[in-house]
Design an enzyme around this catalytic site. Structure first.
Site, PDB file in Angstrom:
ATOM      1  NE  ARG A 179      35.779  35.501  48.123  1.00 60.30           N
ATOM      2  CZ  ARG A 179      36.355  35.722  46.968  1.00 60.30           C
ATOM      3  NH1 ARG A 179      36.283  37.121  46.382  1.00 60.30           N
ATOM      4  NH2 ARG A 179      37.229  35.107  46.303  1.00 60.30           N
ATOM      5  CE  LYS A 200      40.068  38.184  40.611  1.00 65.08           C
ATOM      6  NZ  LYS A 200      39.650  37.673  42.070  1.00 65.08           N
TER       7      LYS A 200
HETATM    8  C1  LIG Z   1      40.683  37.721  42.698  1.00 65.09           C
HETATM    9  C2  LIG Z   1      41.323  36.899  43.823  1.00 65.09           C
HETATM   10  C3  LIG Z   1      42.441  37.058  44.210  1.00 65.09           C
HETATM   11  C4  LIG Z   1      43.399  38.077  43.764  1.00 65.09           C
HETATM   12  O1  LIG Z   1      43.009  39.148  44.697  1.00 65.09           O
HETATM   13  P1  LIG Z   1      43.622  40.756  44.325  1.00 65.09           P
HETATM   14  O2  LIG Z   1      42.973  41.603  45.054  1.00 65.09           O
HETATM   15  O3  LIG Z   1      43.485  40.950  42.981  1.00 65.09           O
HETATM   16  O4  LIG Z   1      45.268  40.524  44.474  1.00 65.09           O
HETATM   17  C5  LIG Z   1      43.215  35.858  45.091  1.00 65.09           C
HETATM   18  N1  LIG Z   1      42.224  35.126  45.761  1.00 65.09           N
HETATM   19  C6  LIG Z   1      41.093  34.838  45.158  1.00 65.09           C
HETATM   20  C7  LIG Z   1      40.396  33.618  45.382  1.00 65.09           C
HETATM   21  C8  LIG Z   1      40.486  35.945  44.407  1.00 65.09           C
HETATM   22  O5  LIG Z   1      39.238  35.481  43.777  1.00 65.09           O
END
Ligand SMILES: *Cc1c(COP(=O)(O)O)cnc(C)c1O
Length: 335
Positions: free
Chosen positions: A129, A36
């Site tokens: 969340r 992302k």
């Molecule tokens: C951004 C995100 C991740 C990845 O998290 P990192 O800390 O960048 O490894 C995993 N799951 C969800 C739902 C996310 O939004």
């Protein structure tokens, strides 16, 4: 040279990806590479995929749409909007989900296109969340009861989020809770649930610190691949943190009580909290929409107008710089 310029070292990102895969494979954990922060950039994403990740994961369906020609399983990691389900079914194979209405809508489009679409039902283990609250067992059961009736949906797994803004750290107890939920569901509904998606790079940080139940068989790793960091942004020793460098140009130098450099980047591109000057003798003083103001009094370098000053960036910084149309990007494959 055009500035501001973000230099992305693909070789280091690939090394990070390979090492994340290695850490996970030692425990039979599948890697969903979360891209992302790279705003759908094909150069970066292809480099990551080439390393052999199992799944390509992104939070924006627009990004996954750009990856349509990359042959790999794709996962949407933001709970889908009702208004985007047609695209979600078309451009991804798996989605993190939490609401039955959305799942029914996915089933509808999956049926139309003759697909079986995989979902990972999110459980909120306390970070407030996405997901069904872990203590609300009735709700989890009633949603699963409805899911298993949907012919074009495969309940591929359950998952949780940790260590994001709610600040819930993955613990053995929390992970074990997910395992219990999965086993209870399997027993109650006589189904098999393949995947437990046990969090992000934060969980990876704890591999040698806590006991990760062996049923946890998927992690969604973003920050570890992009910037070599995990829980609370802590660096991994075996990963590169200096994958990305930002260069900004000095447009004015002021000699007052101190020496200030005014640079042509502002809040419109990136918040200053997300920038780390590589020259440790430079301090960030202030920022407005258009300018970044630096105290260069103590720097041993002699800066002049038109010079560029370099910074490392945080995860949030990388996200906004990649997304900004005002920031040039360049890719290097050698150190
Ligand atoms: C951004 C995100 C991740 C990845 O998290 P990192 O800390 O960048 O490894 C995993 N799951 C969800 C739902 C996310 O939004």
């Amino acid at each position: 040279m055009k500035y501001p310029l973000l230099i992305i070292d693909l070789k280091k990102i690939k090394e990070n990806t390979k090492n994340v895969i290695k850490m996970c494979k030692e425990r039979d954990i599948e890697v969903a590479a979360v891209t992302k922060v790279f705003a759908g950039n094909l150069k970066v994403v292809k480099s990551i995929v080439e390393c052999g990740v199992d799944i390509l994961a992104d939070s924006r369906i627009q990004n996954l749409t750009k990856f349509k020609d990359i042959k790999i399983k794709k996962m949407l990691i933001r709970i889908p909007m009702m208004s985007e389900i047609e695209k979600v079914v078309k451009y991804s194979n798996i989605s993190l989900v939490s609401e039955i209405e959305t799942i029914i809508e996915i089933n509808k489009y999956a049926k139309k296109s003759g697909k079986i679409y995989k979902i990972i039902l999110m459980i909120d283990v306390g970070d407030l969340r996405e997901g069904i609250y872990f203590e609300n067992q009735e709700k989890i059961y009633s949603v699963v009861q409805k899911i298993i009736k949907l012919k074009n949906i495969e309940l591929n797994g359950i998952g949780a989020n940790f260590s994001c803004f709610g600040g819930v750290i993955p613990t053995e107890k929390k992970l074990k809770m997910l395992v219990d939920i999965k086993e209870n569901l399997e027993k109650k509904f006589k189904i098999k649930i393949k995947t437990i998606s046990g969090g992000s790079s934060g969980t990876l940080s704890l591999f040698n610190k806590i006991n990760i139940p062996e049923e946890i068989n998927q992690l969604r790793c973003g920050a570890s691949i992009a910037l070599g960091i995990g829980l609370n942004d802590k660096p991994f020793k075996n990963l590169y943190q200096n994958t990305c460098t930002l260069l900004v140009e000095i447009v004015e130098i002021k000699n007052k009580a101190k020496k200030y450099a005014i640079c042509a980047i502002g809040e419109q591109e990136v918040k200053h909290e997300y920038l780390i000057p590589i020259d440790k003798n430079i301090k960030i003083v202030d920022e407005n929409q258009d300018y970044l103001i630096l105290d260069i009094t103590d720097s041993r370098k002699f800066y002049k107008i038109g010079d560029a000053i370099d910074f490392y960036v945080t995860y949030g910084g990388l996200l906004s710089l990649m997304t900004s149309i005002f920031v040039e990007k360049t890719y290097i494959s050698h150190c």
